[in-house]
Motif scaffolding. Structure first.
Motif, PDB file in Angstrom:
ATOM      1  N   THR A 206      38.975 -24.813  34.913  1.00 17.14           N
ATOM      2  CA  THR A 206      38.290 -24.146  36.018  1.00 17.14           C
ATOM      3  C   THR A 206      39.135 -24.179  37.284  1.00 17.14           C
ATOM      4  N   GLY A 207      39.371 -23.021  37.841  1.00 14.65           N
ATOM      5  CA  GLY A 207      40.079 -22.936  39.114  1.00 14.65           C
ATOM      6  C   GLY A 207      41.569 -23.159  39.023  1.00 14.65           C
ATOM      7  N   VAL A 208      42.115 -23.218  37.826  1.00 14.57           N
ATOM      8  CA  VAL A 208      43.556 -23.410  37.685  1.00 14.57           C
ATOM      9  C   VAL A 208      44.125 -22.319  36.779  1.00 14.57           C
ATOM     10  N   LYS A 209      45.400 -22.099  36.915  1.00 16.93           N
ATOM     11  CA  LYS A 209      46.097 -21.137  36.080  1.00 16.93           C
ATOM     12  C   LYS A 209      47.066 -21.892  35.187  1.00 16.93           C
ATOM     13  N   VAL A 210      46.983 -21.615  33.886  1.00 18.30           N
ATOM     14  CA  VAL A 210      47.892 -22.259  32.954  1.00 18.30           C
ATOM     15  C   VAL A 210      49.307 -21.771  33.214  1.00 18.30           C
ATOM     16  N   LEU A 211      50.257 -22.698  33.173  1.00 15.93           N
ATOM     17  CA  LEU A 211      51.670 -22.421  33.433  1.00 15.93           C
ATOM     18  C   LEU A 211      51.896 -21.876  34.846  1.00 15.93           C
ATOM     19  N   ARG A 212      51.063 -22.321  35.780  1.00 16.81           N
ATOM     20  CA  ARG A 212      51.173 -21.860  37.158  1.00 16.81           C
ATOM     21  C   ARG A 212      52.448 -22.391  37.795  1.00 16.81           C
ATOM     22  N   LYS A 213      53.176 -21.509  38.442  1.00 20.37           N
ATOM     23  CA  LYS A 213      54.437 -21.884  39.065  1.00 20.37           C
ATOM     24  C   LYS A 213      54.196 -22.907  40.160  1.00 20.37           C
ATOM     25  N   GLY A 214      55.009 -23.960  40.151  1.00 16.57           N
ATOM     26  CA  GLY A 214      54.886 -25.001  41.143  1.00 16.57           C
ATOM     27  C   GLY A 214      53.894 -26.090  40.786  1.00 16.57           C
ATOM     28  N   GLU A 215      53.071 -25.859  39.777  1.00 12.40           N
ATOM     29  CA  GLU A 215      52.088 -26.864  39.363  1.00 12.40           C
ATOM     30  C   GLU A 215      52.348 -27.337  37.947  1.00 12.40           C
ATOM     31  N   SER A 216      52.551 -26.386  37.058  1.00 15.56           N
ATOM     32  CA  SER A 216      52.783 -26.733  35.660  1.00 15.56           C
ATOM     33  C   SER A 216      54.253 -27.043  35.415  1.00 15.56           C
ATOM     34  N   PRO A 217      54.549 -28.110  34.682  1.00 20.38           N
ATOM     35  CA  PRO A 217      55.942 -28.401  34.314  1.00 20.38           C
ATOM     36  C   PRO A 217      56.368 -27.483  33.161  1.00 20.38           C
ATOM     37  N   ARG A 218      56.761 -26.289  33.491  1.00 14.79           N
ATOM     38  CA  ARG A 218      56.980 -25.248  32.475  1.00 14.79           C
ATOM     39  C   ARG A 218      58.044 -25.629  31.460  1.00 14.79           C
ATOM     40  N   ARG A 219      59.111 -26.258  31.911  1.00 10.09           N
ATOM     41  CA  ARG A 219      60.156 -26.639  30.960  1.00 10.09           C
ATOM     42  C   ARG A 219      59.636 -27.677  29.970  1.00 10.09           C
ATOM     43  N   ASP A 220      58.828 -28.593  30.462  1.00  8.56           N
ATOM     44  CA  ASP A 220      58.245 -29.603  29.584  1.00  8.56           C
ATOM     45  C   ASP A 220      57.305 -28.964  28.574  1.00  8.56           C
ATOM     46  N   VAL A 221      56.478 -28.042  29.051  1.00  8.29           N
ATOM     47  CA  VAL A 221      55.533 -27.358  28.169  1.00  8.29           C
ATOM     48  C   VAL A 221      56.285 -26.544  27.119  1.00  8.29           C
ATOM     49  N   ALA A 222      57.342 -25.843  27.549  1.00  9.64           N
ATOM     50  CA  ALA A 222      58.124 -25.035  26.612  1.00  9.64           C
ATOM     51  C   ALA A 222      58.773 -25.907  25.541  1.00  9.64           C
ATOM     52  N   LEU A 223      59.349 -27.023  25.967  1.00  8.74           N
ATOM     53  CA  LEU A 223      59.995 -27.939  25.016  1.00  8.74           C
ATOM     54  C   LEU A 223      58.979 -28.488  24.029  1.00  8.74           C
ATOM     55  N   ALA A 224      57.838 -28.952  24.528  1.00 12.36           N
ATOM     56  CA  ALA A 224      56.816 -29.510  23.651  1.00 12.36           C
ATOM     57  C   ALA A 224      56.263 -28.459  22.695  1.00 12.36           C
ATOM     58  N   THR A 225      56.080 -27.241  23.178  1.00  7.01           N
ATOM     59  CA  THR A 225      55.524 -26.174  22.338  1.00  7.01           C
ATOM     60  C   THR A 225      56.481 -25.795  21.218  1.00  7.01           C
ATOM     61  N   VAL A 226      57.760 -25.654  21.540  1.00  9.21           N
ATOM     62  CA  VAL A 226      58.748 -25.296  20.517  1.00  9.21           C
ATOM     63  C   VAL A 226      58.836 -26.392  19.455  1.00  9.21           C
ATOM     64  N   LEU A 227      58.876 -27.643  19.882  1.00  9.23           N
ATOM     65  CA  LEU A 227      58.943 -28.737  18.921  1.00  9.23           C
ATOM     66  C   LEU A 227      57.676 -28.810  18.075  1.00  9.23           C
ATOM     67  N   LYS A 228      56.518 -28.607  18.718  1.00  6.43           N
ATOM     68  CA  LYS A 228      55.252 -28.735  17.991  1.00  6.43           C
ATOM     69  C   LYS A 228      55.058 -27.605  16.993  1.00  6.43           C
TER      70      LYS A 228
END
Length: 311
Positions: A214-236
């Motif tokens: 609620t009230g947040v955007k997934v992968l929001r610039k400046g809030e979400s650690p996009r590189r971390d999410v990308a790395l975890a997603t590719v590995l998973k």
């Protein structure tokens, strides 16, 4: 394919309910924290206790356990290493990311998939055992020592020994496994409340996840650690299924439906439990939330392609 769609539909509906509750503020401003703590301290320990108490352990200790353990630990270790060396993350954030890259959604999505796609829920029993009694304690001890004391350099032997003994999730899993080994079942007056509380774990975790959106955007610039999410997603979604395939096929000579089952299990998305742990320790919450959502979406085509190639 209809089983895959059914499993994901269950998750999306409950998460959507949580999102609506958050948008309407029906549960108040602290709902996410309260629900997450309820899941962590009460419902998940009860779920693990009752699940292991009623599981045939002869099914649990099998080659599936080795495939699940090696693929998850290897994937998580790769993430943690890359996060520390390349992304320069602290230990707690690296641990949450490692869980996001390898901790499988084995209940609220895994069970529907096992029933409707694999036609055998017993495939999940070894995975549950590994995640409950091996992976979760490793992760929670690491978080207890590093996130709660401020720095891994301040950890002590006493902390490492006592942390599992005071963790409710660990205690619930060990108690269920011990009673199962002893073939002792508590009376209905005790087991039924445990079952009732355990049944609430999955929907409450999903509701907490929906509330967090609620009230947040997934992968929001400046809030979400996009590189971390990308790395975890590719590995998973790529690395872990491929590793499970290699171990199952060339390590244990699996083929056909058994091989298909190992890959599907590994291709399940990140468990919402990771978000609960992140909320509990107040580290990597956005990472856990974004990984859970992104891998849930990505797992739909991944499992569909897996079904097309291996069946």
């Amino acid at each position: 394919m209809s089983g895959v769609i059914s499993g994901f539909t269950v998750i999306f509906i409950v998460v959507a309910v949580g999102f609506v509750l958050g948008r309407t503020k029906a549960l108040g401003p602290s709902a996410t924290q309260v629900l997450s703590r309820l899941v962590f301290f009460v419902c998940t320990p009860a779920l693990l206790f009752h699940s292991l108490l009623t599981t045939d352990l002869s099914v649990v200790f099998s080659s599936t356990l080795v495939v699940a353990a090696v693929s998850a630990l290897t994937t998580g270790a790769v993430y943690a290493l890359l996060a520390r060396l390349l992304l320069h993350r602290d230990v707690p954030e690296a641990m949450i990311g490692a869980l996001s890259s390898s901790f499988v959604n084995s209940v609220n999505l895994g069970l529907p998939i096992a029933i409707f796609v694999l036609h055998d829920a017993s495939f999940l029993a070894p995975l549950l055992l590994f995640q409950i009694l091996i992976y979760t304690p490793i992760a929670l001890v690491t978080l207890d020592v590093t996130a709660l004391t401020g720095s891994p350099s301040r950890s002590s032997v006493r902390n490492a020994v006592t942390a599992p003994l005071t963790n409710p999730i660990m205690l619930g899993g060990v108690a269920g496994l011990a009673f199962s080994f002893l073939h002792w079942h508590p009376p209905a007056a005790v087991s039924e409340p445990m079952k009732m509380l355990g049944d609430a774990s999955v929907p409450l975790a999903l509701l907490a996840f929906g509330l967090s959106l609620t009230g947040v955007k997934v992968l929001r610039k400046g809030e979400s650690p996009r590189r971390d999410v990308a790395l975890a997603t590719v590995l998973k979604m790529v690395g872990m299924p491929l590793l499970a395939y290699a171990i199952a096929r060339w390590g244990f000579g699996m083929s056909g439906h058994a091989l298909f089952a190992q890959v599907v299990i590994a291709a399940l998305p990140t468990a919402q439990n990771v978000f609960v742990y992140a909320t509990r320790y107040r580290r990597g919450e956005v990472l856990a939330r974004d990984c859970a959502l992104v891998t849930t979406l990505v797992s739909i085509p991944v499992i569909a392609v897996t079904a097309a190639l291996l069946t």
